[in-house]
Design a protein around this motif. Structure first.
Motif, short mmCIF file in Angstrom:
data_model
loop_
_atom_site.label_atom_id
_atom_site.label_comp_id
_atom_site.label_asym_id
_atom_site.label_seq_id
_atom_site.Cartn_x
_atom_site.Cartn_y
_atom_site.Cartn_z
N VAL A 5 0.68 -1.06 0.20
CA VAL A 5 0.10 0.01 -0.26
C VAL A 5 0.98 1.43 0.04
CG1 VAL A 5 -1.78 1.39 1.34
CG2 VAL A 5 -1.81 -1.27 1.29
N SER A 6 0.78 2.19 -0.98
CA SER A 6 1.70 3.20 -1.13
C SER A 6 1.06 4.70 -0.86
CB SER A 6 2.26 3.17 -2.69
OG SER A 6 1.11 3.27 -3.63
N GLY A 7 -0.09 4.48 -0.56
CA GLY A 7 -0.72 5.78 -0.21
C GLY A 7 -2.25 5.95 0.52
N PRO A 8 -2.59 6.94 0.87
CA PRO A 8 -3.93 6.89 1.80
C PRO A 8 -5.02 6.61 0.62
CG PRO A 8 -3.02 9.21 1.50
CD PRO A 8 -2.09 8.39 0.94
N ASP A 9 -4.99 6.73 -0.48
CA ASP A 9 -6.26 6.04 -1.19
C ASP A 9 -5.96 4.63 -1.22
OD1 ASP A 9 -6.83 8.79 -1.63
OD2 ASP A 9 -6.13 9.06 -3.74
N GLU A 10 -4.75 4.09 -1.49
CA GLU A 10 -4.76 2.76 -1.62
C GLU A 10 -5.01 2.07 -0.11
OE1 GLU A 10 -2.56 4.90 -2.68
OE2 GLU A 10 -2.34 4.42 -4.93
N LEU A 11 -4.71 2.65 0.78
CA LEU A 11 -5.11 2.35 2.05
C LEU A 11 -6.28 2.24 2.16
CD1 LEU A 11 -4.33 1.26 4.85
CD2 LEU A 11 -3.85 3.55 5.50
#
Length: 160
Positions: A5-11
């Motif tokens: 998971v690379s960022g808040p959207d992906e999280l």
């Protein structure tokens, strides 16, 4: 298990998908006692937060006020909740869980926990530890629910 998971959207997408799978699991683990998922959720909310207005309970559970009125009537007929009118404003109905409702919830939780324990035992110690470590974060996430209620965002107050 790190899924990169690379960022808040992906999280957010990953957590949302995980919650959907967990909700499905909760339904599978729930005892077949005739209590709907919505009814059980409403009882759990009342058990956790205490008495509340019927309209706020409807908003909290994501159903319409008429639907919650019908649900509360069925729960009251079953002895699981009680209703009281505000003496100063008879339009306001406050709903409370009864001792019978709390006992039913406790039995349902015990059944779910027993069924879940068998599944947890099949996991690796590392996965068990990861789940245990995630519990505080899950609590923090769910405690934000009230602050992000659509009713609070739109009106800033609760209705009767």
């Amino acid at each position: 298990m790190n899924r990169g998971v690379s960022g808040p959207d992906e999280l957010a997408l990953g957590v949302a998908a995980g919650i959907e799978r967990l909700l499905s699991l909760v339904r599978v683990l729930a005892p077949r006692d005739g209590l709907s998922f919505t009814a059980a959720a409403a009882l759990a909310t009342l058990d956790r937060t205490g008495p509340c207005r019927l309209t706020l309970l409807a908003t909290s559970e994501g159903v319409t006020q008429p639907a919650m009125t019908q649900l509360v009537a069925r729960l009251q007929d079953s002895g699981l909740v009680s209703r009281a009118q505000d003496p100063n404003d008879r339009r306001v109905v406050e709903v409370s869980i009864t001792p019978e409702g709390s006992a039913l919830l406790a039995r349902r939780r015990a059944t779910r926990a027993e069924r879940l324990a068998g599944m947890l035992a099949q996991l690796t110690p590392e996965d068990q530890a990861a789940l245990a470590a995630a519990l505080p974060a899950m609590e923090a996430l769910t405690s934000q629910r009230t602050a992000h209620s659509p009713e609070r965002q739109v009106t800033g107050r609760s209705n009767s």
